[in-house]
Write an enzyme that holds these catalytic residues in place. Structure first.
Site, PDB file in Angstrom:
ATOM      1  N   LYS A  13       0.831  -1.217   0.000  1.00 28.48           N
ATOM      2  CA  LYS A  13       0.000   0.000   0.000  1.00 28.48           C
ATOM      3  C   LYS A  13       0.858   1.257   0.000  1.00 28.48           C
ATOM      4  O   LYS A  13       0.631   2.174  -0.787  1.00 28.48           O
ATOM      5  CB  LYS A  13      -0.954   0.008   1.213  1.00 28.48           C
ATOM      6  CG  LYS A  13      -1.900  -1.181   1.256  1.00 28.48           C
ATOM      7  CD  LYS A  13      -2.879  -1.102   2.409  1.00 28.48           C
ATOM      8  CE  LYS A  13      -2.263  -1.199   3.792  1.00 28.48           C
ATOM      9  NZ  LYS A  13      -1.637  -2.511   4.110  1.00 28.48           N
ATOM     10  N   ARG A  88      -9.314   0.567   9.212  1.00 28.08           N
ATOM     11  CA  ARG A  88      -8.802  -0.777   9.467  1.00 28.08           C
ATOM     12  C   ARG A  88      -9.781  -1.581  10.315  1.00 28.08           C
ATOM     13  O   ARG A  88      -9.505  -2.729  10.631  1.00 28.08           O
ATOM     14  CB  ARG A  88      -7.488  -0.658  10.242  1.00 28.08           C
ATOM     15  CG  ARG A  88      -6.242  -1.086   9.467  1.00 28.08           C
ATOM     16  CD  ARG A  88      -5.099  -1.002  10.448  1.00 28.08           C
ATOM     17  NE  ARG A  88      -3.870  -1.562  10.011  1.00 28.08           N
ATOM     18  CZ  ARG A  88      -2.887  -0.873   9.422  1.00 28.08           C
ATOM     19  NH1 ARG A  88      -3.055   0.384   9.110  1.00 28.08           N
ATOM     20  NH2 ARG A  88      -1.746  -1.468   9.142  1.00 28.08           N
ATOM     21  N   ARG A 127      11.594  -6.149   4.572  1.00 26.65           N
ATOM     22  CA  ARG A 127      11.350  -4.729   4.261  1.00 26.65           C
ATOM     23  C   ARG A 127      12.305  -3.819   5.042  1.00 26.65           C
ATOM     24  O   ARG A 127      12.574  -4.021   6.211  1.00 26.65           O
ATOM     25  CB  ARG A 127       9.899  -4.382   4.629  1.00 26.65           C
ATOM     26  CG  ARG A 127       9.559  -2.933   4.413  1.00 26.65           C
ATOM     27  CD  ARG A 127       8.084  -2.737   4.303  1.00 26.65           C
ATOM     28  NE  ARG A 127       7.344  -3.025   5.530  1.00 26.65           N
ATOM     29  CZ  ARG A 127       6.015  -2.920   5.594  1.00 26.65           C
ATOM     30  NH1 ARG A 127       5.314  -2.561   4.547  1.00 26.65           N
ATOM     31  NH2 ARG A 127       5.391  -3.186   6.733  1.00 26.65           N
ATOM     32  N   ARG A 155      11.516  -1.503  10.458  1.00 33.26           N
ATOM     33  CA  ARG A 155      10.464  -1.097  11.399  1.00 33.26           C
ATOM     34  C   ARG A 155      10.411  -2.078  12.561  1.00 33.26           C
ATOM     35  O   ARG A 155      10.614  -3.271  12.369  1.00 33.26           O
ATOM     36  CB  ARG A 155       9.111  -1.100  10.684  1.00 33.26           C
ATOM     37  CG  ARG A 155       8.802   0.189   9.995  1.00 33.26           C
ATOM     38  CD  ARG A 155       7.592   0.091   9.100  1.00 33.26           C
ATOM     39  NE  ARG A 155       6.413  -0.498   9.731  1.00 33.26           N
ATOM     40  CZ  ARG A 155       5.212  -0.532   9.148  1.00 33.26           C
ATOM     41  NH1 ARG A 155       5.032  -0.012   7.946  1.00 33.26           N
ATOM     42  NH2 ARG A 155       4.185  -1.077   9.765  1.00 33.26           N
ATOM     43  N   ARG A 166      -0.057  -9.046  13.244  1.00 37.55           N
ATOM     44  CA  ARG A 166      -0.702  -8.063  12.355  1.00 37.55           C
ATOM     45  C   ARG A 166      -1.582  -8.751  11.322  1.00 37.55           C
ATOM     46  O   ARG A 166      -2.649  -8.268  10.985  1.00 37.55           O
ATOM     47  CB  ARG A 166       0.369  -7.198  11.671  1.00 37.55           C
ATOM     48  CG  ARG A 166       1.010  -6.217  12.634  1.00 37.55           C
ATOM     49  CD  ARG A 166       2.333  -5.709  12.138  1.00 37.55           C
ATOM     50  NE  ARG A 166       2.203  -4.880  10.961  1.00 37.55           N
ATOM     51  CZ  ARG A 166       3.213  -4.626  10.112  1.00 37.55           C
ATOM     52  NH1 ARG A 166       4.395  -5.161  10.324  1.00 37.55           N
ATOM     53  NH2 ARG A 166       3.032  -3.843   9.103  1.00 37.55           N
TER      54      ARG A 166
HETATM   55  P1  AMP Z   1       1.070   0.534   8.859  1.00 39.30           P
HETATM   56  O1  AMP Z   1       2.227   1.437   8.612  1.00 39.30           O
HETATM   57  O2  AMP Z   1      -0.155   0.936   8.084  1.00 39.30           O
HETATM   58  O3  AMP Z   1       1.411  -0.925   8.691  1.00 39.30           O
HETATM   59  O4  AMP Z   1       0.673   0.725  10.404  1.00 39.30           O
HETATM   60  C1  AMP Z   1       1.579   0.412  11.429  1.00 39.30           C
HETATM   61  C2  AMP Z   1       0.847   0.212  12.749  1.00 39.30           C
HETATM   62  O5  AMP Z   1       0.195   1.445  13.111  1.00 39.30           O
HETATM   63  C3  AMP Z   1      -0.273  -0.823  12.739  1.00 39.30           C
HETATM   64  O6  AMP Z   1       0.195  -2.147  12.920  1.00 39.30           O
HETATM   65  C4  AMP Z   1      -1.121  -0.340  13.905  1.00 39.30           C
HETATM   66  O7  AMP Z   1      -0.529  -0.654  15.145  1.00 39.30           O
HETATM   67  C5  AMP Z   1      -1.060   1.174  13.730  1.00 39.30           C
HETATM   68  N1  AMP Z   1      -2.143   1.658  12.847  1.00 39.30           N
HETATM   69  C6  AMP Z   1      -2.001   2.254  11.631  1.00 39.30           C
HETATM   70  N2  AMP Z   1      -3.192   2.565  11.096  1.00 39.30           N
HETATM   71  C7  AMP Z   1      -4.125   2.148  12.000  1.00 39.30           C
HETATM   72  C8  AMP Z   1      -5.538   2.167  12.032  1.00 39.30           C
HETATM   73  N3  AMP Z   1      -6.262   2.664  11.011  1.00 39.30           N
HETATM   74  N4  AMP Z   1      -6.159   1.656  13.131  1.00 39.30           N
HETATM   75  C9  AMP Z   1      -5.455   1.154  14.156  1.00 39.30           C
HETATM   76  N5  AMP Z   1      -4.129   1.084  14.189  1.00 39.30           N
HETATM   77  C10 AMP Z   1      -3.444   1.576  13.120  1.00 39.30           C
END
Ligand code: AMP
Length: 208
Positions: A13, A88, A127, A155, A166
């Site tokens: 994404k 999400r 990654r 990360r 996740r």
């Molecule tokens: P991402 O970079 O999108 O993979 O997000 C990294 C982490 O941020 C996720 O594993 C969640 O812990 C948190 N996070 C990001 N977006 C959301 C969301 N819309 N709702 C809840 N937690 C989020």
């Protein structure tokens, strides 16, 4: 264009959003990036979010919903936005829907990037990102150039353990938003199991 990018962790994404914003000229709003920035800056919200994020859990809805509602109210989002990693959960999708209805605007498309679970762990654990530019690489599939390789970072939630958590959250909490958007006729499915440029071409074809 008001669009959402949805898909499992590691679907690409963020990589695709970075490639698409030049074409669509809309802001890329990544809740993951916003939360990581808050964590790095040591804000109250960042501190609250950190434990959830590092363990691969979702940050509570009320925190994330407020963040996005405030962000899409900003003037650069008037003509559209690309949401990445939000919504999400079903309550997040409903809150966004209510907010857009209140503003008298509609979503145009929800782009669902599909990648099978068995490919996700390899994608995520390999990654790396460049802390200077934010560019995303993969040690095997898209290695960083020699002048960048020495500074790339992983990360904290890209370990195998957090990745499995996740992925579970994705199936239990996020996948149920797909039927919600399907009911509204907004879903476009794209097979994300290909090289990044090929996936970009598929997305553009799906959006054309
Ligand atoms: P991402 O970079 O999108 O993979 O997000 C990294 C982490 O941020 C996720 O594993 C969640 O812990 C948190 N996070 C990001 N977006 C959301 C969301 N819309 N709702 C809840 N937690 C989020």
């Amino acid at each position: 264009m008001r669009m959402i990018l949805v898909g499992p962790p590691g679907a690409g994404k963020g990589t695709q959003a970075a490639k698409l914003i030049d074409t669509y000229k809309i802001p890329h709003i990544s809740t993951g990036d916003m939360l990581r920035a808050a964590k790095k800056a040591g804000t109250e919200m960042g501190k609250k979010a950190a434990a959830f994020m590092d363990a691969g859990n979702l940050v509570p809805d009320e925190v994330v919903i407020g963040l996005v509602i405030d962000r899409i109210a900003e003037s650069d989002c008037k003509e559209g936005f690309m949401l990445d990693g939000f919504p999400r959960t079903r309550p997040q999708a409903e809150a966004l829907d209510a907010e857009l209805t209140k503003a008298g605007v509609k979503l145009d498309v929800v782009l669902f990037i599909e990648v099978p679970d068995e490919l996700i762990v390899d994608r995520i654990t390999g990654r790396r990102s460049d802390p200077e530019t934010g560019a995303i690489y993969h040690l095997q599939f898209n290695p960083p150039p020699a002048d960048v390789a020495g500074r790339v970072v992983q990360r904290k939630d890209d370990t195998k353990e957090a990745c499995v958590a996740r992925l579970q959250k994705y199936h239990s909490e996020t996948a149920p938003i797909i039927p919600f958007y399907e009911e509204h006729g907004l879903i476009r499915r794209v097979d994300g199991n290909a090289a990044p440029d090929e996936v970009t071409a598929r997305i553009k074809a799906a959006l054309a």
